[in-house]
Design an enzyme around this catalytic site. Structure first.
Site, mmCIF file in Angstrom:
data_model
loop_
_atom_site.group_PDB
_atom_site.id
_atom_site.type_symbol
_atom_site.label_atom_id
_atom_site.label_comp_id
_atom_site.label_asym_id
_atom_site.label_seq_id
_atom_site.Cartn_x
_atom_site.Cartn_y
_atom_site.Cartn_z
ATOM 1 N N HIS A 1 2.631 2.704 -16.114
ATOM 2 C CA HIS A 1 1.893 4.441 -15.055
ATOM 3 C C HIS A 1 2.620 4.658 -14.460
ATOM 4 O O HIS A 1 3.460 4.228 -14.142
ATOM 5 C CB HIS A 1 0.575 3.878 -14.909
ATOM 6 C CG HIS A 1 0.707 2.780 -13.999
ATOM 7 N ND1 HIS A 1 0.914 1.259 -14.861
ATOM 8 C CD2 HIS A 1 0.347 1.848 -13.152
ATOM 9 C CE1 HIS A 1 1.105 0.638 -13.708
ATOM 10 N NE2 HIS A 1 0.565 1.150 -12.382
ATOM 11 N N GLN B 1 9.660 -5.563 -5.873
ATOM 12 C CA GLN B 1 10.150 -4.949 -5.999
ATOM 13 C C GLN B 1 10.247 -4.357 -7.507
ATOM 14 O O GLN B 1 9.976 -5.662 -7.962
ATOM 15 C CB GLN B 1 12.109 -6.428 -5.750
ATOM 16 C CG GLN B 1 13.298 -4.764 -6.553
ATOM 17 C CD GLN B 1 13.527 -4.292 -7.276
ATOM 18 O OE1 GLN B 1 13.140 -3.290 -7.577
ATOM 19 N NE2 GLN B 1 14.007 -4.866 -8.524
ATOM 20 N N ILE C 1 1.169 -0.994 0.502
ATOM 21 C CA ILE C 1 0.203 -0.120 0.050
ATOM 22 C C ILE C 1 0.837 1.389 -0.084
ATOM 23 O O ILE C 1 0.239 1.887 -0.550
ATOM 24 C CB ILE C 1 -1.150 0.137 1.070
ATOM 25 C CG1 ILE C 1 -2.278 1.020 1.073
ATOM 26 C CG2 ILE C 1 0.070 0.434 2.036
ATOM 27 C CD1 ILE C 1 -3.245 0.866 1.959
ATOM 28 N N SER D 1 2.878 -6.948 -15.441
ATOM 29 C CA SER D 1 2.750 -6.220 -16.045
ATOM 30 C C SER D 1 3.926 -6.459 -17.805
ATOM 31 O O SER D 1 4.316 -7.918 -18.435
ATOM 32 C CB SER D 1 4.653 -6.128 -15.473
ATOM 33 O OG SER D 1 5.689 -5.237 -16.005
ATOM 34 N N TYR E 1 13.425 -8.744 -13.441
ATOM 35 C CA TYR E 1 12.414 -8.273 -13.395
ATOM 36 C C TYR E 1 11.157 -8.948 -13.917
ATOM 37 O O TYR E 1 9.763 -9.815 -12.863
ATOM 38 C CB TYR E 1 12.020 -7.009 -13.445
ATOM 39 C CG TYR E 1 10.547 -6.271 -12.777
ATOM 40 C CD1 TYR E 1 10.253 -5.595 -11.959
ATOM 41 C CD2 TYR E 1 10.016 -5.839 -14.172
ATOM 42 C CE1 TYR E 1 8.106 -5.761 -11.584
ATOM 43 C CE2 TYR E 1 8.662 -5.338 -14.109
ATOM 44 C CZ TYR E 1 7.750 -5.027 -12.665
ATOM 45 O OH TYR E 1 6.757 -4.561 -12.608
ATOM 46 N N GLU F 1 6.223 -5.889 -18.524
ATOM 47 C CA GLU F 1 7.739 -6.530 -19.385
ATOM 48 C C GLU F 1 7.636 -8.313 -19.626
ATOM 49 O O GLU F 1 9.234 -8.251 -20.217
ATOM 50 C CB GLU F 1 8.272 -6.192 -17.709
ATOM 51 C CG GLU F 1 8.854 -4.570 -17.511
ATOM 52 C CD GLU F 1 9.844 -4.163 -17.846
ATOM 53 O OE1 GLU F 1 10.736 -5.239 -18.916
ATOM 54 O OE2 GLU F 1 9.548 -2.973 -18.774
ATOM 55 N N GLN G 1 3.450 3.730 -5.416
ATOM 56 C CA GLN G 1 2.150 4.213 -5.886
ATOM 57 C C GLN G 1 1.407 4.026 -6.300
ATOM 58 O O GLN G 1 0.331 4.292 -6.134
ATOM 59 C CB GLN G 1 2.813 4.462 -7.516
ATOM 60 C CG GLN G 1 2.345 5.356 -8.895
ATOM 61 C CD GLN G 1 2.679 5.470 -9.806
ATOM 62 O OE1 GLN G 1 2.612 6.320 -10.559
ATOM 63 N NE2 GLN G 1 2.538 4.136 -9.940
ATOM 64 N N LEU H 1 6.121 -10.182 2.289
ATOM 65 C CA LEU H 1 5.548 -11.246 1.620
ATOM 66 C C LEU H 1 5.803 -12.294 1.158
ATOM 67 O O LEU H 1 5.513 -13.930 1.204
ATOM 68 C CB LEU H 1 5.813 -10.632 0.198
ATOM 69 C CG LEU H 1 4.574 -9.806 -0.236
ATOM 70 C CD1 LEU H 1 4.137 -9.845 -1.866
ATOM 71 C CD2 LEU H 1 3.197 -11.132 0.034
ATOM 72 N N LEU I 1 0.066 -5.684 -4.585
ATOM 73 C CA LEU I 1 1.283 -4.391 -5.250
ATOM 74 C C LEU I 1 2.128 -4.290 -4.799
ATOM 75 O O LEU I 1 2.959 -3.388 -5.539
ATOM 76 C CB LEU I 1 0.345 -3.309 -5.705
ATOM 77 C CG LEU I 1 -0.979 -3.567 -5.570
ATOM 78 C CD1 LEU I 1 -1.539 -1.605 -5.466
ATOM 79 C CD2 LEU I 1 -1.955 -3.146 -7.273
HETATM 80 P P1 NDP Z 1 6.234 0.492 -6.468
HETATM 81 O O1 NDP Z 1 7.952 -0.032 -6.669
HETATM 82 O O2 NDP Z 1 5.303 1.866 -5.749
HETATM 83 O O3 NDP Z 1 5.107 -0.252 -4.677
HETATM 84 C C1 NDP Z 1 5.448 -1.506 -4.718
HETATM 85 C C2 NDP Z 1 6.015 -1.593 -2.256
HETATM 86 O O4 NDP Z 1 6.365 -2.517 -2.223
HETATM 87 C C3 NDP Z 1 6.722 -0.906 -2.603
HETATM 88 O O5 NDP Z 1 6.188 0.194 -1.420
HETATM 89 C C4 NDP Z 1 7.365 -2.126 -1.039
HETATM 90 O O6 NDP Z 1 6.491 -1.376 0.313
HETATM 91 C C5 NDP Z 1 7.043 -2.634 -1.331
HETATM 92 N N1 NDP Z 1 8.685 -3.310 -1.987
HETATM 93 C C6 NDP Z 1 9.858 -2.908 -2.228
HETATM 94 N N2 NDP Z 1 9.762 -3.855 -2.747
HETATM 95 C C7 NDP Z 1 10.386 -4.316 -2.212
HETATM 96 C C8 NDP Z 1 10.820 -6.353 -2.204
HETATM 97 N N3 NDP Z 1 12.082 -6.112 -2.252
HETATM 98 N N4 NDP Z 1 10.242 -7.147 -1.506
HETATM 99 C C9 NDP Z 1 9.243 -6.598 -1.095
HETATM 100 N N5 NDP Z 1 8.275 -6.308 -1.489
HETATM 101 C C10 NDP Z 1 8.659 -4.736 -1.608
HETATM 102 O O7 NDP Z 1 5.823 0.169 -7.306
HETATM 103 P P2 NDP Z 1 4.422 -0.291 -7.681
HETATM 104 O O8 NDP Z 1 2.848 1.193 -7.179
HETATM 105 O O9 NDP Z 1 4.532 1.345 -9.029
HETATM 106 O O10 NDP Z 1 3.232 -0.638 -9.036
HETATM 107 C C11 NDP Z 1 2.695 -1.254 -8.035
HETATM 108 C C12 NDP Z 1 3.231 -3.359 -9.217
HETATM 109 O O11 NDP Z 1 2.570 -2.888 -10.037
HETATM 110 C C13 NDP Z 1 4.339 -3.646 -8.494
HETATM 111 O O12 NDP Z 1 4.497 -4.486 -8.485
HETATM 112 C C14 NDP Z 1 4.554 -3.414 -9.758
HETATM 113 O O13 NDP Z 1 6.287 -4.071 -10.296
HETATM 114 C C15 NDP Z 1 3.875 -3.803 -10.667
HETATM 115 N N6 NDP Z 1 3.564 -2.540 -12.364
HETATM 116 C C16 NDP Z 1 4.123 -1.478 -11.783
HETATM 117 C C17 NDP Z 1 3.865 -0.681 -13.047
HETATM 118 C C18 NDP Z 1 3.997 0.844 -12.984
HETATM 119 O O14 NDP Z 1 4.008 1.562 -14.123
HETATM 120 N N7 NDP Z 1 4.003 1.052 -12.520
HETATM 121 C C19 NDP Z 1 3.483 -1.031 -14.309
HETATM 122 C C20 NDP Z 1 3.071 -2.749 -14.184
HETATM 123 C C21 NDP Z 1 3.304 -3.652 -13.345
HETATM 124 P P3 NDP Z 1 7.151 -1.412 1.770
HETATM 125 O O15 NDP Z 1 8.473 -0.618 1.348
HETATM 126 O O16 NDP Z 1 6.222 -0.832 2.116
HETATM 127 O O17 NDP Z 1 6.961 -2.474 2.334
#
Ligand code: NDP
Length: 327
Positions: free
Chosen positions: A182, A87, A13, A129, A152, A131, A16, A63, A84
């Protein structure tokens, strides 16, 4: 028995999408729970920026630790679960492949297993994704073959198939949104789009004189994040669990993005941008574009903001942030 209606659990949460989704679900009347790896240490700056932090219930959950995942799902008893977390940087995944694969694949499978283990009827959305596709010579729809070009992308492809397999094997309401890029002001500066917006603004304000970037010839299908989280919600509220491509359908080169951002400040990007080969990835995607026809047909979802609107909105948000206003 506790009611299952209108309670959602968002893994990740603080990110983004997690923050925009929390906003959307609160507006729809949901009780929203969300996880971060360490609730006490996370600043939740995105939730704070959207003025949501006090309106959601936060949990510490890792997770790839099954106990941690089961516990939060059992405690919350959500009707809808959104994964969501993980990494999410393609560039970083080349430096941290194991961490990336672990968080994306094990994280997803742990949630699927926890739903089965607890016998919950919860609906599950997984963040897949573009990707997964790699290069797309034609706009990719849901049947386009996968050929990921980063750790990734490999992780996202494996998680996608795990979701499909659990749906087919155990009749779970589980689906993947195959989302193309996005953006929003909630993206951290590590991502190239924010790097460009903030870099151009810094140069315009005289705080910097150059911006160093990697490959400018790549083309991406950029949309607006608040619209994309609406597609996630629509997938979980569709009659049947299915996977959907979410995209604008229109690719643009990174060079166009850069030119638009600099033009806004009356600057010629060619005088300020330096291309550094050290920023090139071991393998990259030259063209990424999606075909969102299925989402339009079955979910009634369509992107409203595409380039150059995405750049304009990012610039506007950056301007407001520099003036001290919220998003
Ligand atoms: P963010 O990186 O902003 O958020 C992902 C959250 O996951 C972080 O806030 C963090 O929360 C947690 N996180 C980060 N690294 C790790 C890790 N190594 N292990 C476990 N948790 C981790 O991503 P977005 O909100 O942009 O994207 C949401 C999802 O959508 C992601 O899975 C992303 O891969 C996928 N996605 C995003 C796209 C985009 O354009 N934005 C496009 C396609 C897919 P905390 O530090 O609080 O634990």
């Amino acid at each position: 028995m506790k009611s299952l209606s209108k309670t959602a659990l968002i893994f990740g949460i603080s990110g983004q999408d997690g923050s925009w989704l929390a906003k959307l679900l609160l507006e729809k009347g949901y009780t929203v729970h969300g996880t971060s790896r360490d609730r006490e240490a996370s600043g939740f700056s995105n939730l704070t920026r959207l003025d949501l932090k006090e309106r959601v219930r936060l949990h510490s959950t890792v997770l790839n630790d099954f106990r941690s995942v089961v516990q939060v799902i059992r405690d919350v008893q959500p009707a809808e679960i959104y994964n969501l977390a993980g990494q999410s940087s393609v560039g970083l995944s080349f430096q941290q492949p194991v961490e990336t694969l672990d968080s994306v694949i094990h994280g997803t499978v742990n949630i699927l297993e926890a739903i089965r283990f607890l016998g919950l009827g919860a609906r599950f959305y997984n963040a897949s994704s573009s990707e997964c596709f790699g290069n797309t010579a034609v706009p990719a729809n849901e049947t386009h073959p996968f050929h990921p070009r980063s750790p990734y992308g490999v992780g996202k492809a494996a998680a996608y198939w795990a979701v499909a397999n659990y749906r087919e094997s155990y009749d779970l309401f589980a689906c993947s949104g195959i989302l193309f890029n996005h953006e929003s002001p909630l993206r951290p500066a590590r991502y190239v789009t924010q790097k460009i917006i903030r870099g151009a603004a810094d140069i315009a304000e005289g705080k910097a004189d150059r911006l160093t970037l990697g490959n400018l010839s790549i083309a991406r299908d950029w949309g607006w994040a608040p619209e994309y989280v609406d597609a996630m919600w629509r997938m979980l509220n569709h009659a049947t669990p299915e996977d959907f491509v979410i995209a604008t359908g229109r690719p643009h080169r990174l060079e166009e993005f850069v030119a638009l951002a600099f033009e806004h400040f009356g600057l010629d990007w060619r005088h300020h941008v330096v291309v550094d080969d050290a920023l090139l990835r071991p393998s990259d995607i030259s063209l990424s574009v999606g075909d969102p026809e299925k989402a339009k047909r079955l979910l009634g979802w369509e992107a409203e903001t595409a380039m150059p609107g995405v750049v304009a909105r990012l610039l506007d948000a950056e301007h407001r942030a520099r003036q001290g206003f919220a998003s």
